[in-house]
Write an enzyme that holds these catalytic residues in place. Structure first.
Site, short mmCIF file in Angstrom:
data_model
loop_
_atom_site.label_atom_id
_atom_site.label_comp_id
_atom_site.label_asym_id
_atom_site.label_seq_id
_atom_site.Cartn_x
_atom_site.Cartn_y
_atom_site.Cartn_z
N SER A 143 38.10 44.45 45.34
CA SER A 143 36.05 45.37 44.74
C SER A 143 36.20 46.34 45.61
O SER A 143 36.11 45.84 46.39
CB SER A 143 35.68 43.84 44.13
OG SER A 143 34.09 44.92 44.16
N GLY A 144 35.38 47.73 44.92
CA GLY A 144 35.42 48.41 45.97
C GLY A 144 37.04 49.31 46.77
O GLY A 144 36.97 50.15 47.08
N SER A 192 41.17 41.94 38.01
CA SER A 192 42.72 41.19 37.73
C SER A 192 43.84 40.34 39.17
O SER A 192 44.70 40.83 39.31
CB SER A 192 43.85 42.07 37.20
OG SER A 192 44.15 42.65 37.66
N LYS A 234 39.82 51.28 42.09
CA LYS A 234 40.63 51.52 40.89
C LYS A 234 39.95 52.43 39.79
O LYS A 234 40.42 53.42 39.37
CB LYS A 234 40.43 49.99 40.12
CG LYS A 234 40.82 48.69 41.09
CD LYS A 234 41.13 47.57 40.67
CE LYS A 234 39.69 46.70 40.72
NZ LYS A 234 38.92 46.50 42.13
N SER A 235 37.90 52.11 39.91
CA SER A 235 37.92 52.62 38.85
C SER A 235 37.66 54.08 39.36
O SER A 235 37.81 54.99 38.43
CB SER A 235 36.06 52.10 38.86
OG SER A 235 36.06 50.61 37.99
N GLY A 264 43.30 45.24 41.98
CA GLY A 264 42.84 45.34 44.04
C GLY A 264 41.66 44.92 44.35
O GLY A 264 41.24 44.29 43.46
#
Ligand SMILES: Nc1ncnc2c1ncn2[C@@H]1O[C@H](COP(=O)(O)OP(=O)(O)OP(=O)(O)O)[C@@H](O)[C@H]1O
Ligand SMILES: [Mg+2]
Length: 202
Positions: free
Chosen positions: A36-37, A108, A40-41, A34
């Site tokens: 950035s922001g 990715s 995911k993390s 997905g």
């Protein structure tokens, strides 16, 4: 083919199946993708905490951390981005072989790169999780201040701004972090694993 010729595969004495039986759970890759922001993390770590509490062996491989170490020789050119994902795929495969659940949190952005990782693994070992969130919402969150830098042209080839993001065509799971809370996203993912009998909670 690789550069080495005089190499031979040595099978492990303890097999993947035996490790799974010992662990009492399946091993697989939860591949988060997905913008950035998008989260995911955040979601990967929340899932890992839940798995840990349920005694499931898991580990998170996260974007920047990998670039600090194993991939510190790589930049953000198209070729380097491909190599970044290829190496992460190979490392993930080792985790699966070791009987663990590995959660990967990388933008990715390219379908082809993600599909190549899928091909490295068996069908029930690669679970693509699309962390859906509009560009507008990601940019409003901007947790690392990266969108601002990308808009100013300080960061080149930034996904969503000056480089494309290709949505997955058939992800196993989609979670929308604008619609669902972090806990709801975790629930969705864990329920998927339970439905597939990956996960045997005590
Ligand atoms: N439902 C939600 N799920 C996940 N994150 C959320 C949600 N709602 C708000 N957020 C916030 O969105 C941000 C997501 O940031 P995060 O670092 O997880 O994104 P990322 O996809 O890992 O980005 P990057 O690719 O830059 O590493 C966090 O600040 C998080 O608190
Ligand atoms: Mg992240």
């Amino acid at each position: 083919m690789g550069k080495s010729t005089n190499i031979t595969w040595h099978d492990q004495t303890v097999t993947k199946q035996q490790r799974r039986e010992n662990n009492k759970h399946h091993s697989c890759v939860l591949w988060f993708t997905g913008l950035s922001g998008s989260g995911k993390s955040t979601v990967a770590n929340a899932v890992a905490k839940r798995l840990f509490d349920d005694r499931i062996n898991s580990y998170v491989l996260d974007g920047d951390n990998i670039r600090f170490g194993i991939n510190k020789d790589l930049g953000f050119s198209e070729e380097d981005r491909k190599e970044n994902i290829r190496r992460i795929g190979e490392v993930s495969k080792l985790f699966v072989d070791s009987g663990q659940v590995v959660l990967t949190a990388f933008i990715s952005p390219f379908r082809e790169d993600r599909d190549k990782v899928r091909e490295l693994l068996n069908e029930d070992e690669f679970i693509e999780i699309y962390i859906k969130c509009s560009l507008e919402a990601c940019e409003a969150r901007d947790p690392k201040g990266l969108y601002e830098k990308a808009r100013q042209g300080i960061i080149k080839d930034f996904t969503g701004i000056s480089s494309p993001y290709e949505e997955p065509n058939n992800p196993e799971i989609v979670v929308d972090t604008e619609e669902n809370s972090i806990e709801e996203c975790v629930e969705l993912i864990v329920n998927y694993l339970k439905d597939k009998n990956f996960y045997i909670a005590e």
